[in-house]
Design a protein around this motif. Structure first.
Motif, PDB file in Angstrom:
ATOM      1  N   ILE A   1       0.838  -1.206   0.000  1.00  0.00           N
ATOM      2  CA  ILE A   1       0.000   0.000   0.000  1.00  0.00           C
ATOM      3  C   ILE A   1       0.869   1.250   0.000  1.00  0.00           C
ATOM      4  CG2 ILE A   1      -1.680   1.334   1.331  1.00  0.00           C
ATOM      5  CD1 ILE A   1      -2.769  -1.419   2.320  1.00  0.00           C
ATOM      6  N   ALA A   2       1.908   1.265   0.831  1.00  0.00           N
ATOM      7  CA  ALA A   2       2.808   2.419   0.903  1.00  0.00           C
ATOM      8  C   ALA A   2       3.506   2.649  -0.429  1.00  0.00           C
ATOM      9  CB  ALA A   2       3.837   2.221   2.011  1.00  0.00           C
ATOM     10  N   ALA A   3       3.902   1.574  -1.103  1.00  0.00           N
ATOM     11  CA  ALA A   3       4.537   1.712  -2.415  1.00  0.00           C
ATOM     12  C   ALA A   3       3.569   2.332  -3.406  1.00  0.00           C
ATOM     13  CB  ALA A   3       5.024   0.355  -2.916  1.00  0.00           C
ATOM     14  N   CYS A   4       2.319   1.894  -3.354  1.00  0.00           N
ATOM     15  CA  CYS A   4       1.291   2.451  -4.242  1.00  0.00           C
ATOM     16  C   CYS A   4       1.094   3.937  -3.962  1.00  0.00           C
ATOM     17  CB  CYS A   4      -0.005   1.678  -4.051  1.00  0.00           C
ATOM     18  SG  CYS A   4      -1.285   2.098  -5.241  1.00  0.00           S
ATOM     19  N   ASN A   5       1.020   4.303  -2.685  1.00  0.00           N
ATOM     20  CA  ASN A   5       0.859   5.710  -2.318  1.00  0.00           C
ATOM     21  C   ASN A   5       2.058   6.544  -2.755  1.00  0.00           C
ATOM     22  OD1 ASN A   5      -1.613   5.140  -1.145  1.00  0.00           O
ATOM     23  ND2 ASN A   5      -0.782   4.977   0.913  1.00  0.00           N
ATOM     24  N   SER A   6       3.257   6.024  -2.545  1.00  0.00           N
ATOM     25  CA  SER A   6       4.474   6.748  -2.943  1.00  0.00           C
ATOM     26  C   SER A   6       4.537   6.944  -4.451  1.00  0.00           C
ATOM     27  CB  SER A   6       5.724   6.002  -2.472  1.00  0.00           C
ATOM     28  OG  SER A   6       5.793   5.986  -1.073  1.00  0.00           O
ATOM     29  N   MET A   7       4.171   5.911  -5.192  1.00  0.00           N
ATOM     30  CA  MET A   7       4.224   6.021  -6.649  1.00  0.00           C
ATOM     31  C   MET A   7       3.148   6.962  -7.172  1.00  0.00           C
ATOM     32  SD  MET A   7       6.859   4.543  -7.706  1.00  0.00           S
ATOM     33  CE  MET A   7       6.594   4.441  -9.473  1.00  0.00           C
ATOM     34  N   SER A   8       2.002   7.011  -6.536  1.00  0.00           N
ATOM     35  CA  SER A   8       0.956   7.935  -6.997  1.00  0.00           C
ATOM     36  C   SER A   8       1.390   9.379  -6.799  1.00  0.00           C
ATOM     37  CB  SER A   8      -0.376   7.656  -6.316  1.00  0.00           C
ATOM     38  OG  SER A   8      -0.330   7.994  -4.956  1.00  0.00           O
ATOM     39  N   MET A   9       2.224   9.634  -5.797  1.00  0.00           N
ATOM     40  CA  MET A   9       2.715  10.998  -5.554  1.00  0.00           C
ATOM     41  C   MET A   9       3.666  11.459  -6.658  1.00  0.00           C
ATOM     42  SD  MET A   9       3.160  10.812  -1.405  1.00  0.00           S
ATOM     43  CE  MET A   9       4.273  12.173  -1.373  1.00  0.00           C
ATOM     44  N   VAL A  10       4.300  10.524  -7.361  1.00  0.00           N
ATOM     45  CA  VAL A  10       5.210  10.884  -8.460  1.00  0.00           C
ATOM     46  C   VAL A  10       4.607  10.484  -9.809  1.00  0.00           C
ATOM     47  CG1 VAL A  10       7.286  10.810  -7.037  1.00  0.00           C
ATOM     48  CG2 VAL A  10       6.559   8.736  -8.233  1.00  0.00           C
ATOM     49  N   GLU A  11       3.277  10.274  -9.798  1.00  0.00           N
ATOM     50  CA  GLU A  11       2.529   9.894 -10.997  1.00  0.00           C
ATOM     51  C   GLU A  11       3.037   8.605 -11.627  1.00  0.00           C
ATOM     52  OE1 GLU A  11       1.974  13.180 -13.658  1.00  0.00           O
ATOM     53  OE2 GLU A  11       1.416  14.529 -12.020  1.00  0.00           O
ATOM     54  N   GLY A  12       3.454   7.686 -10.772  1.00  0.00           N
ATOM     55  CA  GLY A  12       3.898   6.371 -11.221  1.00  0.00           C
ATOM     56  C   GLY A  12       2.849   5.322 -10.894  1.00  0.00           C
ATOM     57  N   THR A  13       3.141   4.081 -11.224  1.00  0.00           N
ATOM     58  CA  THR A  13       2.193   2.997 -10.998  1.00  0.00           C
ATOM     59  C   THR A  13       2.859   1.830 -10.276  1.00  0.00           C
ATOM     60  OG1 THR A  13       2.678   2.014 -13.149  1.00  0.00           O
ATOM     61  CG2 THR A  13       0.820   3.526 -13.049  1.00  0.00           C
ATOM     62  N   VAL A  14       2.007   1.019  -9.683  1.00  0.00           N
ATOM     63  CA  VAL A  14       2.417  -0.222  -9.032  1.00  0.00           C
ATOM     64  C   VAL A  14       1.579  -1.336  -9.631  1.00  0.00           C
ATOM     65  CG1 VAL A  14       2.339  -1.531  -6.862  1.00  0.00           C
ATOM     66  CG2 VAL A  14       3.171   0.817  -6.870  1.00  0.00           C
ATOM     67  N   ARG A  15       2.221  -2.470  -9.888  1.00  0.00           N
ATOM     68  CA  ARG A  15       1.512  -3.672 -10.342  1.00  0.00           C
ATOM     69  C   ARG A  15       2.001  -4.849  -9.530  1.00  0.00           C
ATOM     70  NH1 ARG A  15       2.166  -5.770 -15.635  1.00  0.00           N
ATOM     71  NH2 ARG A  15       4.234  -4.872 -15.742  1.00  0.00           N
ATOM     72  N   LEU A  16       1.109  -5.778  -9.260  1.00  0.00           N
ATOM     73  CA  LEU A  16       1.466  -7.039  -8.614  1.00  0.00           C
ATOM     74  C   LEU A  16       1.220  -8.145  -9.624  1.00  0.00           C
ATOM     75  CD1 LEU A  16      -0.359  -6.669  -5.164  1.00  0.00           C
ATOM     76  CD2 LEU A  16       1.868  -5.787  -5.838  1.00  0.00           C
ATOM     77  N   ILE A  17       2.226  -8.975  -9.839  1.00  0.00           N
ATOM     78  CA  ILE A  17       2.082 -10.072 -10.792  1.00  0.00           C
ATOM     79  C   ILE A  17       2.405 -11.398 -10.107  1.00  0.00           C
ATOM     80  CG2 ILE A  17       2.565  -8.627 -12.809  1.00  0.00           C
ATOM     81  CD1 ILE A  17       5.397  -9.875 -12.866  1.00  0.00           C
ATOM     82  N   GLY A  18       1.900 -12.464 -10.685  1.00  0.00           N
ATOM     83  CA  GLY A  18       2.223 -13.801 -10.222  1.00  0.00           C
ATOM     84  C   GLY A  18       1.628 -14.179  -8.879  1.00  0.00           C
ATOM     85  N   LEU A  19       0.504 -13.572  -8.511  1.00  0.00           N
ATOM     86  CA  LEU A  19      -0.094 -13.852  -7.212  1.00  0.00           C
ATOM     87  C   LEU A  19      -0.723 -15.235  -7.172  1.00  0.00           C
ATOM     88  CD1 LEU A  19      -0.237 -10.635  -7.526  1.00  0.00           C
ATOM     89  CD2 LEU A  19      -1.883 -10.793  -5.693  1.00  0.00           C
ATOM     90  N   SER A  20      -0.519 -15.919  -6.057  1.00  0.00           N
ATOM     91  CA  SER A  20      -1.217 -17.184  -5.848  1.00  0.00           C
ATOM     92  C   SER A  20      -2.700 -16.875  -5.663  1.00  0.00           C
ATOM     93  CB  SER A  20      -0.679 -17.889  -4.601  1.00  0.00           C
ATOM     94  OG  SER A  20      -1.047 -17.181  -3.432  1.00  0.00           O
ATOM     95  N   GLU A  21      -3.517 -17.891  -5.827  1.00  0.00           N
ATOM     96  CA  GLU A  21      -4.961 -17.711  -5.664  1.00  0.00           C
ATOM     97  C   GLU A  21      -5.291 -17.225  -4.251  1.00  0.00           C
ATOM     98  OE1 GLU A  21      -9.050 -20.353  -5.897  1.00  0.00           O
ATOM     99  OE2 GLU A  21      -7.294 -21.026  -7.016  1.00  0.00           O
TER     100      GLU A  21
END
Length: 110
Positions: free
Chosen positions: A63-83
């Motif tokens: 969540i913190a990474a997502c918030n930090s990236m939104s402040m610099v107009e960047g994005t976060v993605r999560l890949i390869g998640l288990s069910e």
């Protein structure tokens, strides 16, 4: 796999997460993310294909990474998640805001 690994590719930081994204792993990952953001990463991709469990501190890191990236107009993605991890994030209503993609099929290009 005991440690996380960060791979930098054209403004994108891919973070390969450990088997357990738990409190004791988070400080090292957080420090690496701060450096990537300071160096101008415009996207952070968390690869959870090896990750089997996530605790509350690990979720807070995402969540913190997502918030930090939104402040610099960047994005976060999560890949390869288990069910199980995907269902956890969906239950917490975080899957969409973290751009979470399952490990197989359904749009996991990363």
């Amino acid at each position: 796999m005991a440690d996380s690994e960060v791979i930098r590719e054209n403004g994108r930081a891919k973070v390969i997460l450990p088997q357990e994204l738990i409190a004791e792993e988070v400080p090292q990952i957080r420090q690496a993310l701060k450096q990537e953001i300071a160096e101008g990463a415009d996207e952070i991709v968390f690869d959870l294909s090896e990750t089997e469990s996530v605790d509350s501190v690990g979720i807070c890191l995402l969540i913190a990474a997502c918030n930090s990236m939104s402040m610099v107009e960047g994005t976060v993605r999560l890949i390869g998640l288990s069910e199980d991890i995907l269902k956890l994030l969906q239950g917490m209503r975080l899957a969409d805001s973290l751009n979470a993609a399952p490990a197989s099929g359904e749009g996991s290009n990363g």
